[in-house]
Motif scaffolding. Structure first.
Motif, short mmCIF file in Angstrom:
data_model
loop_
_atom_site.label_atom_id
_atom_site.label_comp_id
_atom_site.label_asym_id
_atom_site.label_seq_id
_atom_site.Cartn_x
_atom_site.Cartn_y
_atom_site.Cartn_z
N GLU A 9 1.65 7.72 3.49
CA GLU A 9 1.91 6.41 2.90
C GLU A 9 0.56 5.78 2.53
O GLU A 9 -0.49 6.20 3.01
N SER A 10 0.60 4.76 1.69
CA SER A 10 -0.64 4.19 1.12
C SER A 10 -1.64 3.73 2.19
O SER A 10 -2.84 3.94 2.04
N GLU A 11 -1.17 3.11 3.25
CA GLU A 11 -2.08 2.63 4.29
C GLU A 11 -2.78 3.80 5.00
O GLU A 11 -3.98 3.75 5.27
N GLY A 12 -2.04 4.86 5.28
CA GLY A 12 -2.62 6.04 5.92
C GLY A 12 -3.62 6.73 5.02
O GLY A 12 -4.71 7.14 5.46
N ILE A 13 -3.27 6.85 3.74
CA ILE A 13 -4.17 7.49 2.77
C ILE A 13 -5.46 6.68 2.66
O ILE A 13 -6.56 7.23 2.61
N LYS A 15 -6.85 4.81 4.96
CA LYS A 15 -7.65 5.04 6.16
C LYS A 15 -8.39 6.39 6.08
O LYS A 15 -9.58 6.47 6.39
N ILE A 16 -7.67 7.42 5.69
CA ILE A 16 -8.28 8.76 5.59
C ILE A 16 -9.44 8.73 4.60
O ILE A 16 -10.53 9.24 4.87
N GLU A 17 -9.22 8.12 3.45
CA GLU A 17 -10.27 8.04 2.43
C GLU A 17 -11.47 7.25 2.95
O GLU A 17 -12.62 7.62 2.73
N GLY A 18 -11.19 6.18 3.66
CA GLY A 18 -12.27 5.35 4.22
C GLY A 18 -13.09 6.12 5.24
O GLY A 18 -14.32 6.04 5.25
N TRP A 19 -12.43 6.87 6.11
CA TRP A 19 -13.16 7.66 7.11
C TRP A 19 -14.02 8.72 6.43
O TRP A 19 -15.15 8.96 6.84
N ALA A 20 -13.48 9.34 5.39
CA ALA A 20 -14.25 10.35 4.66
C ALA A 20 -15.44 9.69 3.96
O ALA A 20 -16.54 10.23 3.96
N ARG A 21 -15.23 8.53 3.40
CA ARG A 21 -16.29 7.79 2.72
C ARG A 21 -17.38 7.37 3.70
O ARG A 21 -18.56 7.33 3.37
N GLN A 28 -13.55 14.82 13.02
CA GLN A 28 -13.53 13.43 13.47
C GLN A 28 -12.36 12.67 12.86
O GLN A 28 -11.72 11.86 13.53
N ILE A 29 -12.07 12.93 11.59
CA ILE A 29 -10.93 12.28 10.93
C ILE A 29 -9.64 12.69 11.62
O ILE A 29 -8.78 11.84 11.92
N ASP A 52 -6.45 14.83 -1.59
CA ASP A 52 -7.15 14.00 -2.57
C ASP A 52 -7.94 12.88 -1.90
O ASP A 52 -9.05 12.57 -2.32
N ALA A 53 -7.36 12.29 -0.84
CA ALA A 53 -8.06 11.21 -0.12
C ALA A 53 -9.34 11.73 0.52
O ALA A 53 -10.38 11.07 0.47
N LEU A 54 -9.26 12.91 1.12
CA LEU A 54 -10.46 13.51 1.73
C LEU A 54 -11.52 13.79 0.68
O LEU A 54 -12.69 13.46 0.86
N LYS A 55 -11.10 14.39 -0.43
CA LYS A 55 -12.06 14.72 -1.50
C LYS A 55 -12.67 13.47 -2.10
O LYS A 55 -13.89 13.39 -2.31
#
Length: 158
Positions: A9-13, A15-21, A28-29, A52-55
């Motif tokens: 879902e958008s909130e989870g995605i 968070k994942i993108e933020g951690w990768a950033r 760790q993620i 895609d969020a990780l990348k």
């Protein structure tokens, strides 16, 4: 609801993108998500949004680091805000009657010179054929004038 559904879902995605950033590793993620790294890898293959969020997150951080390295290699000007302690002193007939301190701020432009290590790192990675330490040299043909002798008598040590 299955655990993965929270993360697609958008909130989870987000968070994942933020951690990768922020530069976190996949391990760790996964830990932040409460799953193993292997599970994260499986979900990345199965759910394109997670992949895609990780990348996307990592690409943003990679670009920032590349830009910082380039700036360090070339040198740059930076504005720094400095604090100065100022005193207000009041005199009456040559005698100090009061003194107050205050902090004032001023911006100063500072030149950061190029960094040789950053330049070397950049060139070795961007132009490895010209700048790497070890070069592969191929030789074809014969090497003339060299005779290998392996029948030299050993000295008598007895």
């Amino acid at each position: 609801m299955a655990k993965y559904q929270n993360w697609i879902e958008s909130e989870g995605i987000l968070k994942i993108e933020g951690w990768a950033r922020d530069g976190l590793t996949n391990e760790q993620i996964a830990g932040n998500m409460g799953i193993s790294r292997e599970t994260l890898n499986q979900w990345s293959k199965k759910y394109p949004d997670i992949s895609d969020a990780l990348k996307k997150g990592k690409e943003i951080t990679d670009r920032k680091v590349e830009n910082a390295l380039l700036n360090k290699a070339l040198g740059f000007t930076k504005t720094i805000r400095k604090a100065f302690k100022c005193k207000d002193v009041v005199y009456d007939n040559g005698k100090r009657i009061s003194e107050k301190e205050r902090i004032e701020y001023a911006d100063e432009e500072v030149y950061i010179p190029p960094d040789t290590t950053a330049q070397i790192f950049w060139l070795k990675n961007r132009k490895p054929e010209q700048w790497r330490d070890k070069r592969d040299i191929e030789h074809s043909g014969e090497i003339g004038g060299v005779v290998i002798v392996d029948d030299i008598p050993k000295p008598d040590t007895g």
